[in-house]
Design a protein around this motif. Structure first.
Motif, PDB file in Angstrom:
ATOM      1  N   LEU A 163       0.821  -1.211   0.000  1.00 14.97           N
ATOM      2  CA  LEU A 163       0.000   0.000   0.000  1.00 14.97           C
ATOM      3  C   LEU A 163       0.860   1.269   0.000  1.00 14.97           C
ATOM      4  O   LEU A 163       0.404   2.336  -0.405  1.00 14.97           O
ATOM      5  CB  LEU A 163      -0.929   0.011   1.219  1.00 14.97           C
ATOM      6  CG  LEU A 163      -2.053  -1.031   1.239  1.00 14.97           C
ATOM      7  CD1 LEU A 163      -2.809  -0.963   2.553  1.00 14.97           C
ATOM      8  CD2 LEU A 163      -3.004  -0.838   0.077  1.00 14.97           C
ATOM      9  N   GLY A 164       2.096   1.137   0.460  1.00 12.20           N
ATOM     10  CA  GLY A 164       2.987   2.290   0.523  1.00 12.20           C
ATOM     11  C   GLY A 164       3.761   2.557  -0.757  1.00 12.20           C
ATOM     12  O   GLY A 164       4.505   3.542  -0.830  1.00 12.20           O
ATOM     13  N   LEU A 165       3.602   1.719  -1.771  1.00 11.36           N
ATOM     14  CA  LEU A 165       4.321   1.912  -3.032  1.00 11.36           C
ATOM     15  C   LEU A 165       3.817   3.152  -3.762  1.00 11.36           C
ATOM     16  O   LEU A 165       2.623   3.454  -3.747  1.00 11.36           O
ATOM     17  CB  LEU A 165       4.164   0.695  -3.941  1.00 11.36           C
ATOM     18  CG  LEU A 165       4.810  -0.620  -3.500  1.00 11.36           C
ATOM     19  CD1 LEU A 165       4.546  -1.703  -4.536  1.00 11.36           C
ATOM     20  CD2 LEU A 165       6.301  -0.454  -3.266  1.00 11.36           C
ATOM     21  N   GLU A 166       4.742   3.846  -4.411  1.00  5.02           N
ATOM     22  CA  GLU A 166       4.388   5.001  -5.227  1.00  5.02           C
ATOM     23  C   GLU A 166       4.486   4.622  -6.704  1.00  5.02           C
ATOM     24  O   GLU A 166       5.371   3.869  -7.110  1.00  5.02           O
ATOM     25  CB  GLU A 166       5.326   6.174  -4.938  1.00  5.02           C
ATOM     26  CG  GLU A 166       5.208   6.715  -3.521  1.00  5.02           C
ATOM     27  CD  GLU A 166       6.141   7.892  -3.301  1.00  5.02           C
ATOM     28  OE1 GLU A 166       6.329   8.688  -4.238  1.00  5.02           O
ATOM     29  OE2 GLU A 166       6.693   8.003  -2.197  1.00  5.02           O
ATOM     30  N   PHE A 167       3.576   5.154  -7.509  1.00  9.54           N
ATOM     31  CA  PHE A 167       3.557   4.894  -8.954  1.00  9.54           C
ATOM     32  C   PHE A 167       3.570   6.249  -9.661  1.00  9.54           C
ATOM     33  O   PHE A 167       2.564   6.959  -9.671  1.00  9.54           O
ATOM     34  CB  PHE A 167       2.316   4.079  -9.329  1.00  9.54           C
ATOM     35  CG  PHE A 167       2.221   2.768  -8.587  1.00  9.54           C
ATOM     36  CD1 PHE A 167       2.870   1.646  -9.044  1.00  9.54           C
ATOM     37  CD2 PHE A 167       1.488   2.690  -7.407  1.00  9.54           C
ATOM     38  CE1 PHE A 167       2.783   0.446  -8.355  1.00  9.54           C
ATOM     39  CE2 PHE A 167       1.405   1.493  -6.706  1.00  9.54           C
ATOM     40  CZ  PHE A 167       2.058   0.370  -7.185  1.00  9.54           C
ATOM     41  N   CYS A 168       4.707   6.583 -10.225  1.00 14.22           N
ATOM     42  CA  CYS A 168       4.903   7.937 -10.740  1.00 14.22           C
ATOM     43  C   CYS A 168       4.995   8.010 -12.260  1.00 14.22           C
ATOM     44  O   CYS A 168       4.841   9.081 -12.828  1.00 14.22           O
ATOM     45  CB  CYS A 168       6.190   8.528 -10.165  1.00 14.22           C
ATOM     46  SG  CYS A 168       6.350   8.293  -8.388  1.00 14.22           S
TER      47      CYS A 168
END
Length: 327
Positions: A162-167
């Motif tokens: 849930l803490g992953l970032e998708f940029c």
């Protein structure tokens, strides 16, 4: 989505861009899904209505069928929708929810298969105490333990997910949301999450496999002591279906989850996952029932009862029509 995350939707690339292959895949998956749900629902219904199937073995089989339906329903209907409409987008919340439920149902299946191995051990090695050991309360507690253990094991990896970032990229190289393809497109450092996924997979795999092997070592040792060849054949026959399902499940697990990195090519992963989520749930009801005389007899009894019921309803309906005509 949190404020620091740019991407709010993902695109599931699926298995192929070939329109003809997509049609064939849709037909295959639709048939497999319908057979899977029908077969497993039949088992659940038979165990509910037939008094001869009120033993621990069939209680576990009923729960396993429920997990099979839940597992395949977590991903196949969404992919069927994508194939039929061409809409490959999926929201962030729907994606992470799909990941959560796929892993919960899949891991719980492994623990339940282990419990079913223990059930076969008690039935063959301690037949006189089987009813006492595997009573209803114990069975319910064992199933509950499967669910609780699964939730405890996946909690930490799921929080990290849930803490992953998708940029940048939002294209998931899969037909369903899964942890490995999500880590591939994340712009966060996924090393810790990768190690936790590998560690959890290995722990679950080894823990359940050791228990299964121990159960079957004792089963084989006990069966070989039987004086009659007919007794040995019957004992092995009761375990054969379970052993086939175990082989399929653990074989798939080796290819999908026991891997060194999420950066590997996903082609084999997608193919094995497709078989695991569609073909296995379709075959398992037939594997468990084709050689099981009690289930076959229960199915025949149910069909007979339904036939008599509909015949009675038809006669009553005809009688009402005749009464109306006479009046």
């Amino acid at each position: 989505m949190r404020n620091h995350t740019v991407i709010t939707t993902f695109i599931l690339l699926g298995l192929t861009d070939d329109p003809e292959m997509q049609i064939l895949t849709f037909i295959f998956l639709l048939i497999a899904y319908m057979l899977s749900v029908t077969g497993n629902m039949t088992i659940i219904l038979l165990v509910l209505v037939d008094s001869h199937l009120k033993t621990a073995m069939y209680y576990f089989l009923q729960n396993f069928s429920f997990l099979e339906i839940s597992f395949t329903s977590a991903c196949i209907p969404r992919y069927l929708y994508s194939l039929s409409t061409g809409d490959r987008t999926i929201t962030y919340s729907a994606c992470v929810s799909q990941v959560f439920f796929i892993y919960v149902f899949a891991i719980t299946q492994f623990f339940l298969l282990t419990i079913m191995s223990y059930d076969r051990y008690v039935a063959i090695c301690k037949p006189l105490h089987y009813v006492t050991i595997m009573n209803r309360k114990v069975c319910k507690m064992l199933v509950l333990c499967c669910w609780v253990t699964t939730l405890l094991l996946i909690l930490s990896p799921f929080v990290l997910l849930l803490g992953l970032e998708f940029c940048d990229s939002n294209a998931i190289d899969h037909f369903a949301c899964d942890a490995n393809p999500l880590m591939q497109i994340s712009c966060s450092d996924t090393w810790l999450l990768e190690q936790m996924v590998i560690a959890c997979s290995v722990v679950i795999f080894l823990m359940t496999l050791v228990c299964v092997i121990l159960s079957y070592v004792y089963i084989v040792r006990t069966v070989l002591r039987f004086p009659s060849a007919q007794q040995r054949k019957k004992a092995f026959s009761t375990c054969s279906s379970h052993m086939i399902v175990l082989s399929i499940s653990y074989g798939s697990c080796i290819f999908i989850y026991i891997k060194p990195s999420a950066k590997e090519d996903m082609t084999m992963n997608k193919g094995i996952t497709l078989l695991t989520t569609s073909v296995s749930p379709m075959l398992n009801p037939f594997i468990y029932t084709l050689r099981n005389k009690q289930v076959i007899q229960a199915f025949k009894d149910l069909v007979t009862k339904l036939s008599l019921f509909f015949e009675k309803m038809s006669h009553e309906h005809d009688g009402e029509k005749n009464n109306i005509l006479i009046a």
